[in-house]
Design an enzyme around this catalytic site. Structure first.
Site, PDB file in Angstrom:
ATOM      1  CG  ASP A 108     -37.912  -3.515 -22.469  1.00 38.82           C
ATOM      2  OD1 ASP A 108     -38.442  -2.582 -23.197  1.00 38.82           O
ATOM      3  OD2 ASP A 108     -36.452  -3.462 -22.497  1.00 38.82           O
TER       4      ASP A 108
ATOM      5  CD  GLU B  94     -47.859   2.779 -28.731  1.00 37.88           C
ATOM      6  OE1 GLU B  94     -48.758   1.824 -28.194  1.00 37.88           O
ATOM      7  OE2 GLU B  94     -48.052   3.530 -29.441  1.00 37.88           O
TER       8      GLU B  94
HETATM    9  O1  9MR Z   1     -53.363   5.538 -24.009  1.00 35.85           O
HETATM   10  C1  9MR Z   1     -54.467   5.177 -24.505  1.00 35.85           C
HETATM   11  C2  9MR Z   1     -55.220   4.376 -23.544  1.00 35.85           C
HETATM   12  O2  9MR Z   1     -55.538   4.972 -22.470  1.00 35.85           O
HETATM   13  C3  9MR Z   1     -56.451   3.724 -24.172  1.00 35.85           C
HETATM   14  O3  9MR Z   1     -57.243   2.916 -22.947  1.00 35.85           O
HETATM   15  C4  9MR Z   1     -56.050   3.179 -25.395  1.00 35.85           C
HETATM   16  C5  9MR Z   1     -57.499   2.624 -26.202  1.00 35.85           C
HETATM   17  O4  9MR Z   1     -58.084   3.645 -26.752  1.00 35.85           O
HETATM   18  O5  9MR Z   1     -55.365   3.858 -26.235  1.00 35.85           O
HETATM   19  C6  9MR Z   1     -54.078   4.514 -25.729  1.00 35.85           C
HETATM   20  O6  9MR Z   1     -53.358   5.088 -26.736  1.00 35.85           O
HETATM   21  C7  9MR Z   1     -52.948   4.582 -27.592  1.00 35.85           C
HETATM   22  C8  9MR Z   1     -53.481   5.226 -28.905  1.00 35.85           C
HETATM   23  O7  9MR Z   1     -55.024   4.671 -29.098  1.00 35.85           O
HETATM   24  C9  9MR Z   1     -52.969   5.119 -30.202  1.00 35.85           C
HETATM   25  N1  9MR Z   1     -51.539   5.530 -30.067  1.00 35.85           N
HETATM   26  C10 9MR Z   1     -50.875   4.764 -29.236  1.00 35.85           C
HETATM   27  C11 9MR Z   1     -51.567   5.104 -27.868  1.00 35.85           C
HETATM   28  C12 9MR Z   1     -50.769   4.215 -26.579  1.00 35.85           C
HETATM   29  O8  9MR Z   1     -50.689   2.927 -26.674  1.00 35.85           O
END
Ligand code: 9MR
Length: 723
Positions: free
Chosen positions: A694, A703
């Site tokens: 955390d 996130e």
């Molecule tokens: O949740 C997304 C995850 O499934 C992918 O593997 C990753 C890489 O593309 O991205 C995550 O999404 C992020 C996004 O790319 C940008 N905004 C924050 C998202 C959460 O970390």
């Protein structure tokens, strides 16, 4: 949390085991020979006072990095662990953002901490570098204060070759319970971490400590998701509502919990209230969200550069689009169609399948307009999704900053240019699916909008069929996430399903029946997410009245999917309906757990059988504290809950004047791949559930996002309807 981590780090750093390999990277860190080679910007000069380096920091700057002192040409080697330390003082309450990063564009941050300053104090942490560079930097960012103040620093040190420290999370008592509440009529199971291999006695105690029930635990062996030897404790025969209960076993007493349904009723709206404060393009009102007010973000007011007329990346298109509004995706300021799509689907599905959602008061600016609040909120994103449609009918994959920005940074202060990225088949089909879904749900409230949505959905679907292989590439991840997806048969299936459910048009039925997804087993370890959307299609086909030929086979598939997740859950001593064959935990695992439970909920809707109801209720436990870390992944729910989710504006951990995320915010959860520097330095070698921290810097485990909260909201919608 930061204080705990810092204390732990200091304790381990004191062990001089690797002393002969340790190499100091900072030159003249004690300021014994003047101030060179340190630099200062923002018109500051570094002066020496009692052998310490001090600077008068100007007031009136916006970002931390607008005023800084630092040293460049630092060597960093990927995989090597560094101890970063310094002494500092500052006018009380001011913050220094101490970083190790790249001295040149794009100024990546490799490690950062933001202690609140006061009297003279030593600070020290260790981290493991993930990049090799000769252009590193150690810097003290002191901007962002409205008033001027004085900052002093000494004994700046970055020592390479130190042993990686062992991080021990504080997991509290070994009896793990759902810290929020067990439902009176639902199953009640806890997990005990113990070395015992034979049953142990447990007691359930009321708030005064008096035992109200007792029994013996069931040994479950080593749990692969945590590496722990565990037992389960079943106290399901207790059905009386109560608060302040505790469970004792093996000499340990759990954190307090309730037997009640009340908390989930509140969470049902809190998980949806989350969206208003994620809104772009509108000021957030303090009367509606006390403590969360902020100016509108990205409405073409400086230093923002958009989103009223956003151009494409160079060479991608020759027009601009007005893409104001929508929800910020996560802790960043990007807006991504495929993630918006699945989020809108979950909210609209909650509306369509769970009638109680229609009466919720979400305290929105639109509340009282005779439209259910949940539809008002979803429309904020739907309008954005529609605005991303190009003149060709195809839809741009995403719009975000040209370069990544640092934390904290309120949306209206983001100075980056905004850019549209290329159109993609997946984004186009997300608009086709959700606009079609919207068309059938908004008709009673706004027939004009419903017609517009349906027209856009049809156009998008046709455009996708004519351009079936425009894939967003993995490489497009600068300034925003890639959301790359090269498999779109599921998205075609989903769009056809929603268009068919809304129109009954045979053309869409024919496409559904011809799709490889129609007969495939689409219920994998991850039922669905932003990339994998066949299951939403099956759930809607199964639950929304329609006349698709062979519909009973689709219903059977959903029930078989629910059975699969129930079987996984039965094997899992923490009651989790999610397990990858190789034991890994994926990015956003908490939302995967929630979405798999949504399938179990659909199984319950279709059959009415108690096994699905019980699985659904039991599945909540892991999210709310019955887990290896003894933490609730939802802010404000549970004795110990995640509260430092990675966000540029709920950044209380970095700047105490900013808030934590609002109550009802789901953290990403354990992620075996630990892609961020904080997790990489503290969680190396972590087993499954332990791959979480955390900390606001841990963007790969902690996130917050619109799609994860949507999974929570949709799930809790089903739970609330059970009561
Ligand atoms: O949740 C997304 C995850 O499934 C992918 O593997 C990753 C890489 O593309 O991205 C995550 O999404 C992020 C996004 O790319 C940008 N905004 C924050 C998202 C959460 O970390």
């Amino acid at each position: 949390m930061i204080a705990v981590v810092a204390a732990l780090l200091m304790a381990t750093a004191a062990v001089p085991a690797y002393a002969n390999q340790e190499v100091e990277q900072v030159v003249n860190g004690g300021f014994d020979s003047g101030t060179e080679p340190f630099w200062a910007n923002a018109g500051m000069t570094i002066g020496l006072t009692d052998g310490r380096a001090c600077a008068d920091v100007p007031g009136g700057t916006v970002n931390r990095w607008d005023a800084a002192i630092g040293q460049n040409d630092i060597d960093l080697v990927a995989g090597e662990t560094y101890r970063f330390g310094f002494d500092a003082s500052g006018d009380a309450g001011h913050v220094v953002r101490a970083i190790t990063g790249l001295a040149v564009s794009p100024y990546d941050t490799y490690f950062e901490q933001s202690p609140v300053l006061g009297g003279w104090q030593h600070y020290e942490w260790t981290f493991t570098a993930t990049t090799t560079t000769g252009q590193g930097q150690v810097a003290f960012q002191v901007g962002g204060s409205p008033d001027p103040w004085r900052f002093c620093v000494d004994n700046v040190s970055l020592v390479g070759g130190v042993p990686p420290e062992v991080y021990e999370p504080d997991t509290g008592p070994r009896v793990r319970v759902n810290q929020v509440a067990y439902l009176p009529t639902g199953p009640k199971v806890a997990t005990l971490v113990t070395s015992a291999t034979t049953p142990v006695r447990w007691t359930l105690n009321d708030r005064s400590g008096k035992s109200v029930s007792a029994g013996r635990s069931v040994p479950r062996g080593i749990d692969p998701s945590s590496g722990q030897n565990v037992h389960t404790i079943d106290f399901g025969s207790v059905r009386k509502a109560a608060s302040g209960l505790t469970l004792s076993a093996d000499g340990e007493t759990s954190r307090p919990f309730d037997i009640s349904g009340r908390a989930y009723r509140k969470l049902r709206s809190d998980s949806l209230k989350f969206y208003y404060t994620q809104r772009s393009g509108i000021p957030i009102r303090d009367d509606l969200r006390p403590g969360y007010a902020r100016p509108a973000g990205h409405v073409d007011v400086a230093p923002n550069q958009g989103d009223g007329a956003v151009p494409c990346q160079p060479g991608v298109c020759d027009y601009t689009l007005d893409v104001r509004g929508g929800w910020y995706d996560a802790g960043d300021h990007g807006k991504y169609v495929v993630n918006g799509g699945i989020s809108v689907w979950e909210l609209l599905a909650e509306y369509e399948h769970n009638r109680g959602s229609r009466k919720l008061n979400l305290a929105l600016p639109e509340s009282g307009n005779r439209v259910p609040d949940i539809l008002d909120e979803a429309r904020w994103e739907l309008e954005f999704l529609l605005s991303m449609q190009a003149p060709s009918g195809l839809v741009h994959h995403k719009i975000h900053d040209r370069a990544w920005t640092g934390l904290p940074l309120l949306p209206h202060l983001d100075p980056q240019p905004r850019e549209l990225h290329p159109v993609s088949t997946a984004a186009t089909l997300n608009v086709a699916a959700t606009a079609a879904q919207a068309a059938r749900l908004y008709t009673p409230y706004d027939a004009t909008f419903a017609r517009r949505a349906l027209a856009a959905a049809r156009t998008a679907y046709d455009a996708a069929k004519a351009n079936p292989a425009l894939y967003a590439p993995e490489s497009d991840g600068v300034g925003g996430g890639a959301y790359n997806d090269a498999k779109v048969t599921d998205d075609f299936y989903w769009a056809a399903a929603e268009l068919y459910l809304t129109t009954g048009d045979r053309r869409y039925a024919a496409d559904l029946l011809a799709s490889p997804e129609h007969t495939a087993d689409v219920f994998g370890p991850v039922a669905f997410d932003w990339a994998t959307t066949a299951v939403p299609a099956k759930i809607d086909l199964a639950l929304v009245p329609n006349r698709l030929p062979g519909l009973s086979a689709v219903r059977k598939q959903v029930i078989a999917g629910a059975d699969k997740y129930l079987a996984i859950q039965r094997e899992h001593p923490y009651g989790v309906a999610y397990a990858q064959p190789n034991g890994s935990w994926d990015w956003g695992s908490s939302s995967i757990v929630a979405n798999n439970l949504v399938v179990i909920a659909a199984g319950h809707r279709l059959t009415g059988k108690a096994a699905y109801r019980d699985g659904l209720i039991s599945g909540l436990d892991w999210l709310f504290g019955r887990n290896a870390l003894n933490i609730s992944y939802v802010t404000g729910y549970g004795e110990v809950a995640a509260q430092n989710q990675h966000s540029r504006w709920y950044a209380a951990q970095l700047d105490p004047s900013l808030p934590h995320p609002p109550a009802g915010t789901l953290a990403g959860g354990p992620n075996s791949s630990i892609q961020d520097p904080v997790a990489q330095s503290l969680l190396q070698g972590c087993v499954g559930q332990f791959c979480y921290i955390d900390d606001i810097g841990s963007w790969s485990t902690n996130e917050l996002t619109i799609n994860w909260n949507a999974a929570l909201a949709h799930l809790i919608g089903y739970v609330a309807e059970l009561e």
